[in-house]
Write an enzyme that holds these catalytic residues in place. Structure first.
Site: not given
Length: 241
Positions: A121, A221, A223
């Protein structure tokens, strides 16, 4: 340092540096300046077989890049538009000058050492800015909607088409649903970067640095889904090649 062994969970697991926030935070009885990062970042590094190390947002911390095997530029607040020669948009967030300087120094050292890099990001945007590119400071002005960040504090699902054969597509496929939370995006692309994914509205969603084994950035993202470690696993695999 990482070995050339094939066991990703062995004793010589790659060490991954994660850039962090410098923010005021309250917890328990404390309210003070902190260095922090959502636990999803170290969690996914662990899940992929690496050892995460948090790098504070201080330029001096760039020296630690000499002791890691891969670098992740994490998400976070807007980059100071002065970094790419632009006037501040009314909706651009407050500058984090020290973090900007620290991440640029860390990235430069990682590129010098030719270790793998993943920008997430803001990290994608930092990769572009540090190499000479620019940003769209408020994406709804360019695309006419706020679908990439419809609700502050919540991630939005975005469909992304990736270029077959690219490093990111090789890891995750050519059409994926990803988790986004951004109101800025890439504008003028830095020399050497190649666009390898876009959203349906044309927003750049992934780039790769040409002629480097693994220097990539994604606007989403990864994660946020600890069960999907493919992109992080690709970063770790690149430390062994």
């Amino acid at each position: 340092m990482a070995s050339n062994g094939s066991d990703p969970h062995g004793p010589d697991r790659p060490v991954v540096g994660l850039t962090t926030y410098g923010e005021r935070a309250a917890y328990g009885v404390w309210d003070h300046d902190t260095v922090l990062l959502p636990s999803t970042y170290p969690d996914i590094v662990f899940a992929a077989g690496g050892i995460p190390v948090l790098l504070p947002p201080r330029p001096q911390a760039a020296a630690a890049v000499d002791r890691i095997d891969a670098l992740v530029l994490s998400g976070g607040p807007d980059i100071d538009p002065q970094r790419y020669g632009a006037d501040r948009h009314p909706l651009t967030g407050a500058a984090r000058a020290e973090r900007d300087a620290a991440e640029i120094a860390m990235l430069q050292r990682a590129l010098e050492r030719e270790i793998p890099v993943l920008g997430v990001c803001r990290g994608l945007q930092m990769l572009n800015v540090a190499l000479g590119g620019t940003l769209v400071q408020h994406l709804p002005d360019a695309v006419g909607h706020n679908g990439h960040n419809p609700t502050p504090g919540k991630f939005a699902t975005t469909m992304v088409d990736l270029v077959p054969g690219g490093r990111v597509a090789t890891a995750v496929g050519t059409t994926v649903a990803v988790q986004c939370h951004h109101h800025q995006a890439l504008d003028r692309l830095a020399d050497g970067l190649v666009v390898t994914a876009r959203a349906g509205d044309g927003t750049v969603e992934a780039v790769e640095l040409d002629e480097r084994p693994f220097v990539v950035g994604v606007q989403w993202h990864p994660e946020q889904d600890a069960t999907d470690i493919r992109l992080m696993a690709a970063l770790l695999a690149a430390t062994r090649t």
